[in-house]
Scaffold this motif. Structure first.
Motif, mmCIF file in Angstrom:
data_model
loop_
_atom_site.group_PDB
_atom_site.id
_atom_site.type_symbol
_atom_site.label_atom_id
_atom_site.label_comp_id
_atom_site.label_asym_id
_atom_site.label_seq_id
_atom_site.Cartn_x
_atom_site.Cartn_y
_atom_site.Cartn_z
ATOM 1 N N VAL A 22 0.841 -1.193 0.000
ATOM 2 C CA VAL A 22 0.000 0.000 0.000
ATOM 3 C C VAL A 22 0.880 1.247 0.000
ATOM 4 C CG1 VAL A 22 -1.662 1.367 1.328
ATOM 5 C CG2 VAL A 22 -1.973 -1.112 1.100
ATOM 6 N N TYR A 23 1.902 1.252 0.856
ATOM 7 C CA TYR A 23 2.777 2.421 0.947
ATOM 8 C C TYR A 23 3.626 2.595 -0.303
ATOM 9 C CZ TYR A 23 1.458 3.123 5.814
ATOM 10 O OH TYR A 23 0.739 3.386 6.949
ATOM 11 N N ILE A 24 4.076 1.500 -0.900
ATOM 12 C CA ILE A 24 4.854 1.609 -2.145
ATOM 13 C C ILE A 24 3.983 2.192 -3.258
ATOM 14 C CG2 ILE A 24 5.963 0.296 -3.989
ATOM 15 C CD1 ILE A 24 7.032 -1.606 -1.850
ATOM 16 N N ALA A 25 2.765 1.653 -3.408
ATOM 17 C CA ALA A 25 1.868 2.144 -4.447
ATOM 18 C C ALA A 25 1.507 3.604 -4.208
ATOM 19 C CB ALA A 25 0.601 1.282 -4.498
ATOM 20 N N ALA A 26 1.263 3.952 -2.945
ATOM 21 C CA ALA A 26 0.911 5.335 -2.625
ATOM 22 C C ALA A 26 2.061 6.284 -2.923
ATOM 23 C CB ALA A 26 0.498 5.431 -1.158
ATOM 24 N N THR A 27 3.281 5.862 -2.594
ATOM 25 C CA THR A 27 4.444 6.703 -2.868
ATOM 26 C C THR A 27 4.621 6.927 -4.368
ATOM 27 O OG1 THR A 27 5.557 5.920 -0.869
ATOM 28 C CG2 THR A 27 6.936 6.927 -2.574
ATOM 29 N N ALA A 28 4.456 5.861 -5.137
ATOM 30 C CA ALA A 28 4.569 5.987 -6.588
ATOM 31 C C ALA A 28 3.518 6.950 -7.124
ATOM 32 C CB ALA A 28 4.427 4.625 -7.249
ATOM 33 N N LYS A 29 2.306 6.822 -6.602
ATOM 34 C CA LYS A 29 1.244 7.725 -7.049
ATOM 35 C C LYS A 29 1.580 9.169 -6.684
ATOM 36 C CE LYS A 29 -3.691 8.695 -6.557
ATOM 37 N NZ LYS A 29 -4.982 8.244 -6.007
ATOM 38 N N GLY A 30 2.045 9.374 -5.456
ATOM 39 C CA GLY A 30 2.355 10.729 -5.011
ATOM 40 C C GLY A 30 3.438 11.394 -5.839
ATOM 41 N N VAL A 31 4.512 10.659 -6.100
ATOM 42 C CA VAL A 31 5.625 11.238 -6.861
ATOM 43 C C VAL A 31 5.207 11.522 -8.305
ATOM 44 C CG1 VAL A 31 7.948 10.821 -7.731
ATOM 45 C CG2 VAL A 31 7.358 10.149 -5.395
ATOM 46 N N SER A 32 4.489 10.585 -8.919
ATOM 47 C CA SER A 32 4.084 10.799 -10.308
ATOM 48 C C SER A 32 3.054 11.922 -10.424
ATOM 49 C CB SER A 32 3.536 9.501 -10.915
ATOM 50 O OG SER A 32 2.372 9.067 -10.244
ATOM 51 N N ILE A 33 2.148 12.020 -9.447
ATOM 52 C CA ILE A 33 1.166 13.107 -9.486
ATOM 53 C C ILE A 33 1.847 14.457 -9.269
ATOM 54 C CG2 ILE A 33 -0.690 14.151 -8.112
ATOM 55 C CD1 ILE A 33 -2.080 11.517 -8.097
ATOM 56 N N CYS A 34 2.857 14.484 -8.415
ATOM 57 C CA CYS A 34 3.627 15.720 -8.260
ATOM 58 C C CYS A 34 4.171 16.156 -9.622
ATOM 59 C CB CYS A 34 4.770 15.506 -7.272
ATOM 60 S SG CYS A 34 5.823 16.957 -7.034
ATOM 61 N N GLY A 35 4.695 15.197 -10.368
ATOM 62 C CA GLY A 35 5.190 15.522 -11.701
ATOM 63 C C GLY A 35 4.086 15.971 -12.635
ATOM 64 N N ASP A 36 2.914 15.310 -12.564
ATOM 65 C CA ASP A 36 1.786 15.703 -13.409
ATOM 66 C C ASP A 36 1.377 17.152 -13.156
ATOM 67 O OD1 ASP A 36 1.604 13.186 -14.551
ATOM 68 O OD2 ASP A 36 0.160 12.461 -13.070
ATOM 69 N N PHE A 37 1.220 17.498 -11.869
ATOM 70 C CA PHE A 37 0.792 18.848 -11.521
ATOM 71 C C PHE A 37 1.895 19.870 -11.804
ATOM 72 C CE2 PHE A 37 -2.763 16.816 -9.679
ATOM 73 C CZ PHE A 37 -3.730 17.782 -9.455
ATOM 74 N N LEU A 38 3.132 19.447 -11.637
ATOM 75 C CA LEU A 38 4.246 20.328 -11.958
ATOM 76 C C LEU A 38 4.213 20.699 -13.431
ATOM 77 C CD1 LEU A 38 6.983 21.645 -11.183
ATOM 78 C CD2 LEU A 38 8.048 19.429 -11.633
ATOM 79 N N ALA A 39 4.027 19.700 -14.281
ATOM 80 C CA ALA A 39 3.999 19.954 -15.722
ATOM 81 C C ALA A 39 2.763 20.757 -16.117
ATOM 82 C CB ALA A 39 4.022 18.625 -16.478
ATOM 83 N N ALA A 40 1.596 20.376 -15.594
ATOM 84 C CA ALA A 40 0.357 21.058 -15.970
ATOM 85 C C ALA A 40 0.397 22.533 -15.578
ATOM 86 C CB ALA A 40 -0.840 20.364 -15.324
ATOM 87 N N THR A 41 0.822 22.803 -14.335
ATOM 88 C CA THR A 41 0.869 24.193 -13.874
ATOM 89 C C THR A 41 1.911 24.982 -14.645
ATOM 90 O OG1 THR A 41 0.254 23.395 -11.664
ATOM 91 C CG2 THR A 41 1.048 25.654 -11.829
ATOM 92 N N THR A 42 3.038 24.351 -14.929
ATOM 93 C CA THR A 42 4.084 25.015 -15.712
ATOM 94 C C THR A 42 3.565 25.442 -17.079
ATOM 95 O OG1 THR A 42 5.877 23.801 -14.614
ATOM 96 C CG2 THR A 42 6.328 24.672 -16.818
ATOM 97 N N LEU A 43 2.873 24.538 -17.750
ATOM 98 C CA LEU A 43 2.408 24.832 -19.096
ATOM 99 C C LEU A 43 1.269 25.859 -19.096
ATOM 100 C CD1 LEU A 43 2.583 21.209 -20.528
ATOM 101 C CD2 LEU A 43 4.124 23.110 -21.039
ATOM 102 N N VAL A 44 0.373 25.783 -18.094
ATOM 103 C CA VAL A 44 -0.702 26.773 -17.999
ATOM 104 C C VAL A 44 -0.128 28.168 -17.757
ATOM 105 C CG1 VAL A 44 -2.623 27.563 -16.541
ATOM 106 C CG2 VAL A 44 -2.533 25.186 -17.301
#
Length: 437
Positions: A22-44
């Motif tokens: 659970v913690y491994i999957a959650a960590t992967a989700k958190g790090v990848s979502i950080c990247g998603d929001f980083l890219a989305a906000t950067t481009l907007v």
């Protein structure tokens, strides 16, 4: 009751897991979502700073959303039939390569095309990770596991916009997009480290005859309570989702705030999301049944909409921060309740399809909101528009109250009939209720 205790899954079954997973999957989700929001906000921010209007921002958001809708049927079946390890590793490597390409191009058409491809990877990895969580824990632990998963995603979403606001102001577009590329390594690591696996041989080993009978012809739309939940959430998001386009103009132009402050305001919503997830995880464990959770989702949707008319009258951007925290808390509660309802009612063998369908419906509604936001932001004064979106969302919630209440009453009447229990601890009705409506 929906949260009656269920036996722990047999460790010998390939899909069985642990809190470690659970913690491994959650960590992967958190790090990848950080990247998603980083890219989305950067481009907007890049588009807004270059003088692009609402339609350009809407086009970018549509490109990031459309694959989640178009690929939902295919992605759901992939998540259920292909080894989750293979999918996570492949998606992570592909998204990392696309982000590197994004950092090297500047043509708007090329950027939008690459964002579309980037979202294709998300369309695959999102249902894979979501479907793994219920396979890792017993049903009684789903609220806690869901809160952990959402916490990680929220922390990632919290850091992403704030980092984008800081990095874009200091370094421009390239650096945040390269950091985003590195973040997808978390998906690759999760694919290699997770002991819990679904799809492929894992699915074949875990499926028993009762499961095969339960999932034959299964559809999320044939479970009346799930259908009511998905329609309610999608309907409200379809109306209110325009705020995702409008917000950047409201913060940057109407309130004359900096790029960094825009990132802080976006992060405030995620702080609330985190608090709401943990608070509502406790409520979910005490809920009377799934019908109560669906009613709670509708109530939280209405409360979220109420935040926007209040936000529309603020005179300084600082007032948006506490308002966005409150709105995010309601949003976090909705997400936890919805995840628990799906985990309770969907047969394990088709969880990937269920989460992909749910995500596709919600993202499809978001696309409608993006289009509306792109058109309205260029034609309607921003303050009245923000208030109007909240009021429109409340109208939709009120319109849904009667049919949702009627549906929850029918669900409770049906659930009052005793049902046999299958080998994995799910009531037979949970597997076959999809054909009752």
């Amino acid at each position: 009751m929906s949260f009656a205790s269920a036996p722990v899954r047999d460790p010998a079954v390939p899909s069985a897991g642990s809190w470690r997973d659970v913690y491994i999957a959650a960590t992967a989700k958190g790090v990848s979502i950080c990247g998603d929001f980083l890219a989305a906000t950067t481009l907007v921010l890049t588009l807004q700073s270059a003088g692009a209007g609402g339609l350009a921002v809407a086009a970018l958001l549509l490109a990031s959303t459309m694959p989640l809708v178009l690929l939902a049927p295919v992605a759901g079946r992939l998540a259920d039939r292909v080894d989750s390890r293979t999918l996570l590793v492949t998606a992570g490597l592909g998204q990392a390569a696309i982000c590197v390409a994004l950092a090297l191009v500047s043509q708007p058409v090329a950027v939008i095309g690459l964002v579309f491809l980037l979202s294709c990877g998300l369309a695959v990895s999102q249902p894979v990770l979501s479907a793994l969580i219920p396979a890792m824990v017993r049903r009684a632990d789903l609220p806690r596991a869901g809160a952990i998963n959402q916490t990680a995603g929220t922390v990632g979403a919290l850091l992403g916009p704030a980092l984008a606001g800081l990095l874009v102001g200091q370094f421009g577009t390239t650096v945040p997009l390269l950091i985003d590329a590195a973040s997808y390594g978390a998906l690759v690591a999760a694919g290699l480290l997770l002991r819990t696996r679904r799809g492929g041989r894992a699915a074949a080993g875990a499926t028993v005859p009762a499961d095969r009978a339960a999932v034959e012809g299964w559809s999320i739309w044939r479970d009346p309570l799930l259908r009511a939940m998905v329609v309610s959430v999608a309907a409200v998001i379809g109306v209110v989702g325009a705020i995702n386009v409008v917000a950047v103009f409201f913060v940057r132009e109407t309130l004359a705030a900096s790029e960094t402050m825009y990132g802080v305001v976006e992060a405030a919503w995620m702080v609330g999301l985190l608090a709401g997830a943990w608070f509502c995880a406790r409520l979910a464990r005490r809920a009377r049944d799934d019908a109560a959770l669906v009613g709670g989702i509708l109530l939280l949707l209405g409360a979220t909409c109420l935040v926007l008319p209040v936000a529309a009258v603020v005179g300084a951007v600082g007032w948006l921060i506490p308002l966005w925290v409150v709105g995010g808390a309601f949003n976090g509660g909705e997400n936890v309740f919805a995840g628990v309802v799906v985990g309770n009612r969907v047969p394990e063998a088709v969880l990937g399809r269920a989460f992909a369908t749910l995500g596709g419906a919600i993202q499809g509604a978001s696309m409608a909101g993006y289009l509306a936001g792109g058109v309205l932001a260029d034609r309607v004064p921003i303050r009245p528009l923000v208030a109007g979106l909240g009021v429109a969302g409340l109208v939709v919630v009120l319109w849904l109250v009667v049919p949702v209440v009627r549906m929850t009453r029918r669900e409770r009447a049906r659930a009052a009939v005793p049902e046999p229990v299958t080998a994995d601890g799910r009531g037979a009705g949970l597997a076959t209720s999809s054909v009752t409506g």
